[in-house]
Design a protein around this motif. Structure first.
Motif, PDB file in Angstrom:
ATOM      1  N   UNK A 151       0.948  -1.616   0.505  1.00  0.00           N
ATOM      2  CA  UNK A 151       0.102   0.049  -0.476  1.00  0.00           C
ATOM      3  C   UNK A 151       0.801   1.297  -0.069  1.00  0.00           C
ATOM      4  N   UNK A 152       0.965   2.479  -1.451  1.00  0.00           N
ATOM      5  CA  UNK A 152       1.400   3.682  -0.708  1.00  0.00           C
ATOM      6  C   UNK A 152       0.446   4.747  -1.185  1.00  0.00           C
ATOM      7  N   UNK A 153       0.862   5.678  -0.761  1.00  0.00           N
ATOM      8  CA  UNK A 153       0.209   6.910  -0.883  1.00  0.00           C
ATOM      9  C   UNK A 153       0.984   7.442  -2.433  1.00  0.00           C
ATOM     10  N   UNK A 154       0.336   7.576  -3.235  1.00  0.00           N
ATOM     11  CA  UNK A 154       0.526   8.503  -4.484  1.00  0.00           C
ATOM     12  C   UNK A 154       0.775   9.897  -4.361  1.00  0.00           C
ATOM     13  N   UNK A 155       1.002  11.048  -5.129  1.00  0.00           N
ATOM     14  CA  UNK A 155       0.793  12.684  -4.686  1.00  0.00           C
ATOM     15  C   UNK A 155       2.162  12.332  -6.716  1.00  0.00           C
TER      16      UNK A 155
END
Length: 102
Positions: A92-96
């Motif tokens: 699970x990764x947070x993308x910007x």
């Protein structure tokens, strides 16, 4: 005496030295450059990522086309994704994302 670095050199140095995963893509979402942290995140070499698309690492139930079109229209976006790495691990990764960096 050394020449002052150009903006392109400063960007490339920052890109390569960033601790966060950074991936540059073209308008179609195909990766054209990645840093070492991105390779660590995806668990593969830069050669395996360049020319690939984020869609290749997403679960099959994620509609990548509409997501990418929405991002391009908005010029920036933030979301959380579950990435399927080539080794089978799910992360699970947070993308910007920011479009049209100049």
């Amino acid at each position: 005496m050394t020449a002052a670095p150009t903006d392109d050199q400063l960007f490339q140095n920052a890109f390569e030295g960033a601790l966060d995963a950074l991936l540059l893509s073209d308008d179609d979402g195909i990766y054209i450059d990645v840093n070492d942290a991105a390779c660590d995140l995806f668990g593969c070499d830069a050669e395996d990522l360049i020319g690939a698309s984020l869609a290749e690492f997403l679960p099959s139930n994620v509609a990548f086309g509409p997501m990418w079109a929405s991002f391009i229209a908005a010029a920036e976006s933030r979301w959380t994704l579950d990435l399927h790495r080539p080794d089978g691990e799910l992360r699970a990764v947070e993308c910007v994302a920011n479009a049209d960096i100049q």
